[in-house]
Write an enzyme that holds these catalytic residues in place. Structure first.
Site, short mmCIF file in Angstrom:
data_model
loop_
_atom_site.label_atom_id
_atom_site.label_comp_id
_atom_site.label_asym_id
_atom_site.label_seq_id
_atom_site.Cartn_x
_atom_site.Cartn_y
_atom_site.Cartn_z
N ASP A 36 0.80 -1.23 0.00
CA ASP A 36 0.00 0.00 0.00
C ASP A 36 0.83 1.27 0.00
OD1 ASP A 36 -2.34 -1.32 -0.17
OD2 ASP A 36 -3.00 -0.99 1.89
N ASP A 279 -18.29 35.15 -34.64
CA ASP A 279 -17.39 34.01 -34.78
C ASP A 279 -17.82 32.83 -33.91
OD1 ASP A 279 -15.85 35.46 -36.52
OD2 ASP A 279 -14.46 36.16 -35.00
N GLY A 414 -10.05 20.83 -33.97
CA GLY A 414 -10.72 19.77 -34.71
C GLY A 414 -11.19 20.25 -36.07
N LEU A 415 -11.65 21.49 -36.14
CA LEU A 415 -12.07 22.07 -37.42
C LEU A 415 -10.89 22.16 -38.37
CD1 LEU A 415 -14.12 23.52 -39.24
CD2 LEU A 415 -13.52 25.66 -38.08
#
Length: 504
Positions: A36, A279, A414-415
């Site tokens: 542990d 935007d 991502g775009l």
């Protein structure tokens, strides 16, 4: 008990370690087997603290089970006191040691140490880490304030306590800086911050404040409820994560002091203007799935829905103690709350919801990667990259700025990747096309016909896996290698042979 490769929370003694590590002058003696001691790595490797947690393990082994493990524990307690000279000590058992039922609290009390010794009863097979942290803080506060009379607060400036920031907490250090700065601008003094940086004696001063700010309900909720009952202190439960929540928090503090919120309080906020701009319409309506601890999941859902314009596709938590609060929040967005600590259930829910963005823990990062969905980490448990050395809060107005970046950047990037993929084969923008602003050179006459090389479809597909900014060079080198070695049909093996050749 469930066998799994991932858990959102550790056993409750890990929560107790987080409280002991956050405080100063407090030592934790843990009755635990040798294995542990892994818990130290959570603080030194993941959180990157500059010292080990103040924990002494009995580290009994299998051969010790046939002897007196109680004596082993008492020796560990005595040695820890002699070596570290703590101002207070907490004692308890790990999940494994709980099975041998040695009663750490009774054994430690029998030693008669000249310091407060607080026993912890943490049922490892029914409860988990955050509950263990909350229970530990509650017992420490209760022990420190035992015998303290309710003070007369009339005629004194308003003061508050900040409860909840702990070791191994997700952005707790940076959140505390922001909240402290915010309270200073609102003209409120801070009485005690606990457990982070507090000593055991500081906890006895907690009743002197007018109110307790519960910065993280999972950790401080139990202690704050006790203080409200015993000392009549007000409890501020608004968690200032997000622009609107920070405004609500400031208004609640101003109501406590009987003052008004300064006009320039939001001078740091830099995200709201973008949400109002044309935007930002690209982000409007994007489906987002949110999963984490209850406080962060609820806060992020509000930010996503009201500050950015996302659509909540799913909301859930692994904090079963806060299931009611998360279900109430989910009802606001017309989704059914997911209450689960099974990552496979969470993965199935994300796949079914088909979101465009996932906000979650370290595990949701892995899940989203497998599903090909953008993701941002907004809650513990996390890995080392989410304990940044830089200042990166989630609370306050600067935290709202950080969160805005955190939520929008995965979709923006991502775009970009989507557009690159969309136009990769376009006649004008493909990898082989020359820059449109440069004139084409006249082809030089070829004296001898070169060896014509073709590409297998599988080799073409393999080539497209190479990043676009070096793909042209890879194609050129492969074709040069093929020509020099008389290869007329380029295969996947040819690509890797060429790579090995030019890497020498």
């Amino acid at each position: 008990m469930q066998l799994t490769l991932w858990t959102y929370e550790g056993p409750p003694h890990i929560g107790a370690m987080r409280i002991a590590t956050a405080m100063q002058g407090v030592h934790y003696v843990l009755h635990a087997p040798q294995g542990d001691t892994y818990a130290d790595l959570l603080f030194t490797m993941i959180e990157r603290r500059d010292r080990r947690p103040p924990v002494t393990y009995t580290t009994f082994q299998a051969r010790d089970l046939g002897s007196d493990t109680a004596t082993l524990f008492k020796n560990a307690v005595r040695d820890a006191y002699d070596r570290f000279k703590p101002e207070a000590m907490i004692v308890g058992a790990s999940c494994t040691a709980e099975l041998i039922q040695d009663d750490p609290g009774g054994l430690a009390a029998a030693l008669g140490l000249p310091i407060p010794v607080i026993p912890l009863e943490l049922p490892a097979y029914q409860r988990k880490e955050n509950w263990g942290a909350a229970e530990t803080l509650y017992h420490l506060v209760r022990a420190a304030t035992n015998g303290v009379a309710t003070p007369d607060r009339t005629g004194r400036p308003v003061a508050v306590n900040i409860l909840g920031p702990a070791a191994l907490g997700f952005r707790h250090r940076d959140d505390l800086i922001e909240v402290t700065d915010l309270l200073g601008k609102l003209g409120v003094s801070i009485n005690v911050i606990a457990p982070l940086g507090a000593r055991f004696a500081d906890l006895a001063r907690i009743p002197a404040a007018d109110a307790n700010i519960v910065l993280y309900p999972e950790i401080a909720g139990t202690a704050a409820a006790y203080l409200a009952r015993k000392f009549g202190q007000k409890t501020i439960t608004t968690v200032p994560i997000g622009l609107n929540a920070t405004r609500d928090f400031a208004a609640e503090i101003a109501a406590l002091t009987g003052s008004t919120v300064p006009d320039d309080l939001e001078s740091q906020a830099r995200s709201s203007w973008y949400a109002r701009s044309i935007d930002s319409t690209y982000l409007t309506g994007k489906r987002v799935f949110i999963f984490g601890d209850a406080s962060h999941a609820i806060a992020l859902a509000r930010i996503a829905a009201t500050e950015i314009g996302f659509t909540i596709a799913g909301l859930g938590t692994y904090s079963r103690e806060f299931a009611r609060e998360v279900k109430s929040a989910a009802a606001l967005y017309n989704v059914e709350a997911l209450i689960s600590d099974d990552y496979l259930t969470v993965e199935a829910a994300i796949a079914a919801a088909q979101p465009e963005l996932v906000l979650g823990t370290q595990m949701e990062r892995h899940i989203a990667k497998r599903l090909g969905i953008p993701c941002a980490v907004i809650s513990a448990p996390t890995h080392v990259q989410d304990f940044p050395a830089r200042h990166s809060p989630f609370a306050g107005f600067e935290g709202a700025n950080v969160l805005f970046d955190t939520l929008t950047h995965p979709l923006m990037m991502g775009l970009e990747e989507h557009l690159l993929g969309m136009f990769r084969e376009d006649f004008e923008f493909n990898d082989q096309a020359a820059p449109s602003h440069l004139g084409a050179e006249a082809a030089a006459p070829v004296a001898t016909a070169p060896i014509l090389t073709g590409w297998e479809p599988s080799a073409e597909a393999e080539l497209k896996k190479i990043p676009f900014f070096v793909r042209g060079k890879a194609r050129k080198n492969t074709e040069l290698f093929a020509a020099e070695h008389g290869v007329t049909l380029i295969t996947i093996e040819t690509i890797y042979d060429a790579k090995a050749h030019f890497s020498r």
